[in-house]
Write a protein that holds these residues in place. Structure first.
Motif, mmCIF file in Angstrom:
data_model
loop_
_atom_site.group_PDB
_atom_site.id
_atom_site.type_symbol
_atom_site.label_atom_id
_atom_site.label_comp_id
_atom_site.label_asym_id
_atom_site.label_seq_id
_atom_site.Cartn_x
_atom_site.Cartn_y
_atom_site.Cartn_z
ATOM 1 N N PHE A 1 -7.103 4.534 8.700
ATOM 2 C CA PHE A 1 -5.683 4.736 8.939
ATOM 3 C C PHE A 1 -5.038 5.358 7.702
ATOM 4 O O PHE A 1 -5.532 5.210 6.576
ATOM 5 C CB PHE A 1 -4.974 3.429 9.313
ATOM 6 N N SER A 2 -3.958 6.065 7.912
ATOM 7 C CA SER A 2 -3.206 6.666 6.816
ATOM 8 C C SER A 2 -1.779 6.131 6.737
ATOM 9 O O SER A 2 -1.166 6.151 5.668
ATOM 10 C CB SER A 2 -3.186 8.192 6.950
ATOM 11 N N SER A 3 -1.249 5.645 7.856
ATOM 12 C CA SER A 3 0.096 5.056 7.838
ATOM 13 C C SER A 3 0.075 3.743 7.067
ATOM 14 O O SER A 3 -0.874 2.957 7.171
ATOM 15 C CB SER A 3 0.582 4.802 9.265
ATOM 16 N N VAL A 4 1.115 3.498 6.287
ATOM 17 C CA VAL A 4 1.204 2.237 5.545
ATOM 18 C C VAL A 4 2.341 1.373 6.100
ATOM 19 O O VAL A 4 2.920 0.544 5.394
ATOM 20 C CB VAL A 4 1.387 2.493 4.036
ATOM 21 N N LEU B 1 -11.055 -3.739 2.488
ATOM 22 C CA LEU B 1 -10.367 -2.462 2.692
ATOM 23 C C LEU B 1 -10.771 -1.509 1.585
ATOM 24 O O LEU B 1 -10.717 -1.858 0.397
ATOM 25 C CB LEU B 1 -8.855 -2.652 2.688
ATOM 26 N N SER B 2 -11.199 -0.301 1.963
ATOM 27 C CA SER B 2 -11.621 0.697 0.985
ATOM 28 C C SER B 2 -10.774 1.955 1.118
ATOM 29 O O SER B 2 -10.035 2.134 2.088
ATOM 30 C CB SER B 2 -13.105 1.041 1.161
ATOM 31 N N ILE B 3 -10.882 2.823 0.132
ATOM 32 C CA ILE B 3 -10.269 4.153 0.162
ATOM 33 C C ILE B 3 -11.393 5.164 0.340
ATOM 34 O O ILE B 3 -12.341 5.192 -0.454
ATOM 35 C CB ILE B 3 -9.479 4.429 -1.127
ATOM 36 N N GLU B 4 -11.282 5.973 1.390
ATOM 37 C CA GLU B 4 -12.362 6.892 1.760
ATOM 38 C C GLU B 4 -11.857 8.336 1.823
ATOM 39 O O GLU B 4 -10.675 8.582 2.105
ATOM 40 C CB GLU B 4 -12.915 6.521 3.146
ATOM 41 N N ASP C 1 -6.034 13.944 1.514
ATOM 42 C CA ASP C 1 -7.461 13.959 1.188
ATOM 43 C C ASP C 1 -8.160 12.616 1.367
ATOM 44 O O ASP C 1 -9.393 12.550 1.385
ATOM 45 C CB ASP C 1 -7.671 14.437 -0.246
ATOM 46 N N PHE C 2 -7.382 11.526 1.487
ATOM 47 C CA PHE C 2 -7.986 10.199 1.550
ATOM 48 C C PHE C 2 -7.322 9.357 2.627
ATOM 49 O O PHE C 2 -6.162 9.580 2.985
ATOM 50 C CB PHE C 2 -7.885 9.485 0.188
ATOM 51 N N VAL C 3 -8.058 8.380 3.129
ATOM 52 C CA VAL C 3 -7.551 7.428 4.115
ATOM 53 C C VAL C 3 -8.017 6.034 3.717
ATOM 54 O O VAL C 3 -8.941 5.868 2.913
ATOM 55 C CB VAL C 3 -8.049 7.743 5.547
ATOM 56 N N TYR C 4 -7.367 5.021 4.284
ATOM 57 C CA TYR C 4 -7.848 3.651 4.161
ATOM 58 C C TYR C 4 -8.833 3.366 5.294
ATOM 59 O O TYR C 4 -8.694 3.886 6.399
ATOM 60 C CB TYR C 4 -6.687 2.665 4.241
ATOM 61 N N LEU D 1 0.834 -1.203 0.000
ATOM 62 C CA LEU D 1 0.000 0.000 0.000
ATOM 63 C C LEU D 1 0.869 1.254 0.000
ATOM 64 O O LEU D 1 1.947 1.285 0.601
ATOM 65 C CB LEU D 1 -0.914 0.028 1.222
ATOM 66 N N GLU D 2 0.379 2.291 -0.659
ATOM 67 C CA GLU D 2 1.065 3.581 -0.683
ATOM 68 C C GLU D 2 0.262 4.610 0.082
ATOM 69 O O GLU D 2 -0.966 4.524 0.173
ATOM 70 C CB GLU D 2 1.261 4.053 -2.126
#
Length: 290
Positions: free
Chosen positions: A64-67, A88-91, A45-48, A39-40
């Protein structure tokens, strides 16, 4: 004496009730551990966001934003026990919609206390994807700069046909072509249909003024070059890439999934079909443990 004994019994009862309540609180949640690969970071503007599918309904496990992994999340124990699937989605970072977004990137079913998750079933299986392109500049009337354009078509039979063999993407995803010149990725445009114009065919600032080119994804790099580059250019030695991008997308760089890529040979001929190879990342994987 009786009064003192009554007070002592009452105190013990209250203590027992308090301990039972504390135990209930402790046992009401359990840890869900994510260990994901590839994951990157998504930017500001977006989080997982993780989701458990419980009785057919999505239950958020947190954003979360940390990968950097593994990561642990405290989740209702009943939801963890009854979950059949993890997604897992991108929100959006600021998100008023409690439901999962269309842009789902990883998914997998639980088998016992763990789930092996992958992008293959939720984004697409790119293991059989193939690609072809030609070098040409059909959007101008100058035939001396044909090595400055790339078009994803196959003309080896004498007439143009689809150059890309890619699975149809679900909602929330688009393909994007790239030419990486001097380490700088420059988009050819986004598309969902390999048999039609890409989405910037009529509005590209790079193309010439003689038309929009053939009805396939592609781009002519003829004018308005970004700082550090000069157009027209010579794409021989550049790397041509097809990526899979979240939609909406806030990044000007290719996303993690890159199913096709190829360095243009130094001796490549224009108007001649060139085959692409497998890209650096064709799937994302991970494990979820409950």
């Amino acid at each position: 004496m009786i009064k003192k004994m009554f007070l002592a019994v009452l105190a013990l009862g209250m203590l027992a009730t308090s301990c039972s309540s504390d135990d209930d609180n402790v046992l009401s949640t359990s840890n869900l551990v994510l260990n994901l690969n590839g994951l990157e970071a998504l930017g500001d503007d977006f989080v997982y966001e993780g989701w458990l599918i419980v009785n057919g309904n999505p239950v958020s496990t947190g954003t979360f934003s940390s990968v950097t992994f593994p990561q642990s999340f405290s989740v209702n124990i009943d939801d963890i026990r009854n979950a059949t699937t993890f997604v897992l989605s991108i929100e959006p970072t600021v998100d008023s919609d409690p439901a999962p977004a269309a842009t789902k990137i990883l998914a997998g079913d639980f088998n016992g206390n763990s789930a092996s998750i992958s992008s293959n079933g939720i984004v697409g299986d790119f293991s059989a994807s193939t690609g072809n392109y030609i070098l040409a500049t059909p959007t101008d009337a100058d035939n001396t700069n044909e090595e400055s354009g790339v078009w994803f078509l196959d003309n080896s039979s004498g007439s143009a046909v689809d150059g890309l063999n890619l699975p149809i993407l679900p909602q929330g995803w688009k393909y994007e072509g790239w030419a990486v010149m001097n380490g700088m990725p420059i988009s050819t445009g986004t598309f969902t249909d390999v048999s039609d114009f890409d989405e910037n065919a009529t509005s590209s600032s790079f193309k010439g003024t003689a038309g929009d080119g053939p009805a396939y994804p592609g781009e002519d790099y003829l004018q308005n070059a970004p700082a550090g580059l000069t157009f027209p250019t010579d794409l021989r030695g550049a790397t041509i890439v097809i990526s899979v991008e979240p939609s909406p997308d806030n990044s000007l760089a290719p996303f993690t999934l890159k199913p096709l890529a190829h360095m243009v040979p130094a001796a490549a001929m224009t108007h001649t079909t060139i085959a692409m190879g497998t890209g650096p990342v064709i799937s994302l994987t991970g494990t979820v443990t409950r």
